[in-house]
Design a protein around this motif. Structure first.
Motif, mmCIF file in Angstrom:
data_model
loop_
_atom_site.group_PDB
_atom_site.id
_atom_site.type_symbol
_atom_site.label_atom_id
_atom_site.label_comp_id
_atom_site.label_asym_id
_atom_site.label_seq_id
_atom_site.Cartn_x
_atom_site.Cartn_y
_atom_site.Cartn_z
ATOM 1 N N THR A 1 21.038 -12.272 -22.795
ATOM 2 C CA THR A 1 19.765 -12.920 -22.530
ATOM 3 C C THR A 1 19.822 -13.545 -21.146
ATOM 4 N N SER A 2 18.671 -13.675 -20.529
ATOM 5 C CA SER A 2 18.629 -14.206 -19.157
ATOM 6 C C SER A 2 18.726 -15.716 -19.124
ATOM 7 N N GLY A 3 18.575 -16.351 -20.290
ATOM 8 C CA GLY A 3 18.600 -17.806 -20.323
ATOM 9 C C GLY A 3 17.235 -18.422 -20.087
ATOM 10 N N ASN A 4 16.242 -17.588 -19.795
ATOM 11 C CA ASN A 4 14.882 -18.081 -19.527
ATOM 12 C C ASN A 4 13.966 -17.922 -20.742
ATOM 13 N N ARG B 1 11.978 -18.460 -24.096
ATOM 14 C CA ARG B 1 11.458 -19.636 -24.832
ATOM 15 C C ARG B 1 10.980 -19.142 -26.176
#
Length: 140
Positions: A133-136, A138
């Motif tokens: 995952t990109s960490g962005n 939500r």
């Protein structure tokens, strides 16, 4: 020469993506009749283009080593689909230049070991898929 390459495709919506490497960028899209906006190469065209351009450069390389000119050199790749499968079963590499046939035949034969793309295809290559995952993201 680098041991490996890194090329990134970034989705731009629909069937469009931008492919980047070393600060260069190429637009990828599907034709309008396939649901795209026809804003760039189809991925399969870029695939065939990689083979065509790599083999073209390989011919240029071996010609240069022999102090030969190859005016009008062009390499065209034609693909043949494997029935209804989503892959090609045959790629035909067609080389043309304004030189004697025997000279071009020799250059094509001598160029084969120098083409990274055709060497990779001929030998077969392992494809490994990973995800992160990109960490962005939500959620909720």
């Amino acid at each position: 020469m680098a041991e490996g390459l890194e090329v990134t495709a970034t989705w731009r919506g629909g069937y469009r993506a931008d492919v980047s490497a070393r600060g260069h960028e190429v637009a990828i899209d599907e034709p309008e009749d396939s649901g795209g906006g026809d804003a760039g190469f189809m991925p399969t065209e870029l695939f065939c283009g990689a083979l065509a351009s790599c083999f073209c450069l390989a011919i240029g390389h071996v010609a240069r080593k022999r102090n030969l000119d190859v005016p009008g050199l062009s390499v065209t790749v034609r693909s043949e689909r494997a029935g209804r499968e989503l892959r090609y079963e045959r790629l035909v590499v067609d080389c043309a230049a304004d030189v004697e046939d025997a000279v071009l035949a020799m250059l094509v034969e001598r160029a084969r070991p120098f083409c990274w793309v055709s060497n990779t295809l001929a030998a077969g290559v392992e494809v490994e898929y990973r995800h992160r995952t990109s960490g962005n993201a939500r959620f909720g």
